[in-house]
Write a protein that holds these residues in place. Sequence first.
Motif, mmCIF file in Angstrom:
data_model
loop_
_atom_site.group_PDB
_atom_site.id
_atom_site.type_symbol
_atom_site.label_atom_id
_atom_site.label_comp_id
_atom_site.label_asym_id
_atom_site.label_seq_id
_atom_site.Cartn_x
_atom_site.Cartn_y
_atom_site.Cartn_z
ATOM 1 N N ALA A 87 0.838 -1.205 0.000
ATOM 2 C CA ALA A 87 0.000 0.000 0.000
ATOM 3 C C ALA A 87 0.869 1.250 0.000
ATOM 4 O O ALA A 87 0.588 2.217 -0.716
ATOM 5 C CB ALA A 87 -0.920 -0.015 1.213
ATOM 6 N N VAL A 93 -6.050 2.775 2.578
ATOM 7 C CA VAL A 93 -6.862 1.559 2.464
ATOM 8 C C VAL A 93 -6.634 0.623 3.660
ATOM 9 O O VAL A 93 -7.481 -0.209 3.960
ATOM 10 C CB VAL A 93 -6.579 0.761 1.160
ATOM 11 C CG1 VAL A 93 -6.900 1.584 -0.058
ATOM 12 C CG2 VAL A 93 -5.165 0.239 1.123
ATOM 13 N N ILE A 94 -5.503 0.780 4.359
ATOM 14 C CA ILE A 94 -5.175 -0.155 5.446
ATOM 15 C C ILE A 94 -6.216 -0.101 6.567
ATOM 16 O O ILE A 94 -6.802 -1.115 6.936
ATOM 17 C CB ILE A 94 -3.769 0.153 6.029
ATOM 18 C CG1 ILE A 94 -2.701 0.049 4.928
ATOM 19 C CG2 ILE A 94 -3.439 -0.767 7.191
ATOM 20 C CD1 ILE A 94 -2.521 -1.326 4.362
ATOM 21 N N ALA A 143 -9.612 -1.272 5.421
ATOM 22 C CA ALA A 143 -9.688 -2.730 5.271
ATOM 23 C C ALA A 143 -9.879 -3.397 6.625
ATOM 24 O O ALA A 143 -10.668 -4.336 6.761
ATOM 25 C CB ALA A 143 -8.410 -3.252 4.611
#
Lengths: 177, 194
Positions: B17, B25-26, B29
């Motif tokens: 990423a 996005v981490i 998610a």
Amino acid sequence: MIEALQSLSRWTMIFLLFFIPLVAWLRGVNVFHSFAKGAAKGLEVVLRIFPYLLGIMIAVGIFRSSGALDALCQALRPFLASVGVPPEVLPLAFLRPLSGSGSLGYCAQLLHIYGPDSLIGRIASVMQGSTDTTFYILAVYFGSVGIKKYHYAPAIGLAADFCGFTLALVVCKIFFT
Amino acid sequence: MFNALWLLLIAAGITVAALGGNTEVIGAAAFTACGDCVSLCLSLAGLMAMFMGIMQIAEEAGLVAALARLCTPLLARLFPEIPKNHPAFSDIVMNFAANLLGMGNAATPFGLKAMEKLQELNSKKGEASPSMITFLLLNTSCVTLIPSMIIGLRAEAGSSFPEEIIVPTILAGTAALIFALLLDRVCRRLYFKR
């Protein structure tokens, strides 16, 4: 032949849901009460695996949405495609002998993303179901009686897992395509 | 080993990423995974409760014990070192029957009791005996007639026919088990009888 086996799968459920309670009832078992008792145990199982499942689903979620899984699959695609293996199921094969709840979490993710009725979903289901958590069983069973030398047990256990994965692929290809 | 794998998954995700410049996005998610996990467990809870309920009925009706009796002659042949009618057999058989029915939680207590009795027969206490290894392999590559957890997962994911994997699972599992037991026979001969 395969159709007959498919209907066998269907009848197993009918057998479970009707035949077992019927036989038990005829043998004087308090069927509804014991059903409830067992069901309570089922809830405990889910409660017990929840933390492990959560840990795995978070790690897998990060791994997947960052694009790392795609990159790995992309790298392995030429090799795996040449032997007809969907690369998405490969991490499951690594996880399965290590962690029962971990591989279950990964399997659940695959079923969600690709759908349970896709080839990937089916292969993942059969892989998950046809082998067990080899390392966990080795540690618990041998550990419980203080065995330190495992001899050839881990080697055969892993070889059997590999055999199971290969067979899961082959059987799914024959059954579902 | 598993710890490292778990960390590796997360670390690899963060690295990729960061390289792609989309570290946002981490967190997203991770949060999504939490929600997914709860809803997964909620629907799984109902299905697991149903299967375990049916299995409890089977157990109380003596059907598990009946299956165990059916497996006895086969298992006796797998363990030539154990004297006939030794108490270890009853636990081995119950463990196998519980595994066959997908009752993992019931299988472990029987399995551990069987290990204790095999340890009594063991001449070198710190080393695994041939019977112990055979018994272990019977557990690591066990055949499950009804993989209830996976059927539950498939149903929850919206499969049109969740139990269609029963027969393929039994086929692959049985073949892997036979493979393991054959290898075990070969290794036992090479390793213990010098």
